[in-house]
Design a protein around this motif. Structure first.
Motif, mmCIF file in Angstrom:
data_model
loop_
_atom_site.group_PDB
_atom_site.id
_atom_site.type_symbol
_atom_site.label_atom_id
_atom_site.label_comp_id
_atom_site.label_asym_id
_atom_site.label_seq_id
_atom_site.Cartn_x
_atom_site.Cartn_y
_atom_site.Cartn_z
ATOM 1 N N THR A 106 -4.646 15.709 3.680
ATOM 2 C CA THR A 106 -5.484 14.717 3.029
ATOM 3 C C THR A 106 -4.579 13.597 2.528
ATOM 4 O OG1 THR A 106 -7.217 14.381 1.377
ATOM 5 C CG2 THR A 106 -5.389 15.823 0.767
ATOM 6 N N TYR A 107 -5.165 12.465 2.200
ATOM 7 C CA TYR A 107 -4.346 11.347 1.731
ATOM 8 C C TYR A 107 -5.058 10.615 0.609
ATOM 9 C CZ TYR A 107 -7.432 8.294 4.423
ATOM 10 O OH TYR A 107 -8.531 7.627 4.905
ATOM 11 N N ARG A 108 -4.249 9.880 -0.118
ATOM 12 C CA ARG A 108 -4.750 8.922 -1.096
ATOM 13 C C ARG A 108 -3.800 7.743 -1.052
ATOM 14 N NH1 ARG A 108 -1.734 8.823 -5.763
ATOM 15 N NH2 ARG A 108 -0.376 10.612 -6.072
ATOM 16 N N VAL A 119 0.861 -1.178 0.000
ATOM 17 C CA VAL A 119 0.000 0.000 0.000
ATOM 18 C C VAL A 119 0.898 1.228 0.000
ATOM 19 C CG1 VAL A 119 -1.823 1.254 1.182
ATOM 20 C CG2 VAL A 119 -1.787 -1.258 1.260
ATOM 21 N N LYS A 120 0.769 2.039 -1.040
ATOM 22 C CA LYS A 120 1.529 3.288 -1.142
ATOM 23 C C LYS A 120 0.597 4.418 -0.738
ATOM 24 C CE LYS A 120 4.623 1.757 -4.796
ATOM 25 N NZ LYS A 120 5.208 2.094 -6.109
ATOM 26 N N VAL A 121 0.980 5.145 0.325
ATOM 27 C CA VAL A 121 0.149 6.215 0.866
ATOM 28 C C VAL A 121 0.824 7.557 0.592
ATOM 29 C CG1 VAL A 121 -0.940 7.163 2.935
ATOM 30 C CG2 VAL A 121 -0.663 4.678 2.711
ATOM 31 N N TYR A 122 0.055 8.481 0.012
ATOM 32 C CA TYR A 122 0.546 9.822 -0.296
ATOM 33 C C TYR A 122 -0.252 10.825 0.540
ATOM 34 C CZ TYR A 122 2.156 7.201 -4.351
ATOM 35 O OH TYR A 122 2.732 6.254 -5.164
ATOM 36 N N VAL A 123 0.458 11.616 1.344
ATOM 37 C CA VAL A 123 -0.175 12.591 2.225
ATOM 38 C C VAL A 123 0.225 13.987 1.750
ATOM 39 C CG1 VAL A 123 -0.377 13.427 4.596
ATOM 40 C CG2 VAL A 123 -0.086 10.980 4.167
ATOM 41 N N GLY A 176 4.883 16.895 0.598
ATOM 42 C CA GLY A 176 4.027 15.877 1.176
ATOM 43 C C GLY A 176 4.843 14.797 1.847
ATOM 44 N N LYS A 177 4.148 13.745 2.239
ATOM 45 C CA LYS A 177 4.779 12.590 2.872
ATOM 46 C C LYS A 177 4.384 11.340 2.082
ATOM 47 C CE LYS A 177 2.717 13.690 6.779
ATOM 48 N NZ LYS A 177 2.246 13.679 8.180
ATOM 49 N N TYR A 178 5.253 10.352 2.115
ATOM 50 C CA TYR A 178 5.011 9.100 1.401
ATOM 51 C C TYR A 178 5.307 7.945 2.354
ATOM 52 C CZ TYR A 178 5.979 5.225 -1.788
ATOM 53 O OH TYR A 178 6.003 4.014 -2.410
#
Length: 81
Positions: free
Chosen positions: A72-74, A4-8, A40-42
């Motif tokens: 927010t995140y995706r 799971v790759k999370v981008y914030v 952002g953060k990853y």
């Protein structure tokens, strides 16, 4: 296994001062075509595949990885090789 790759990122209504500082530095390097920089953060999360994976990813993002007031995140779920 699932990756799971999370981008914030910051919400659009929040001033991204780091992004603005980077944009200024990029412009000072002569790259005036850059119109916007966003910081952002990853994160990468590795899971066994199971039924409630997306629900748990949402909970982890909401409760730990983001500040819901300003961020927010995706995410994307990939099959890990």
């Amino acid at each position: 296994m699932k990756l799971v790759k999370v981008y914030v990122t910051l919400k659009p209504s929040v001033l991204d001062s780091q992004g603005e500082a980077i944009k200024s530095a990029v412009h000072s390097m002569g790259y005036d075509q850059v119109e916007k920089v966003s910081m952002g953060k990853y994160f990468e999360l590795h899971f066994q595949d199971y039924e409630n994976l997306e629900k748990d990813v949402d909970a982890i993002c909401d409760e730990l990885l983001t500040n819901p007031n300003i961020e927010t995140y995706r995410y994307e779920i990939l099959e890990e090789k």
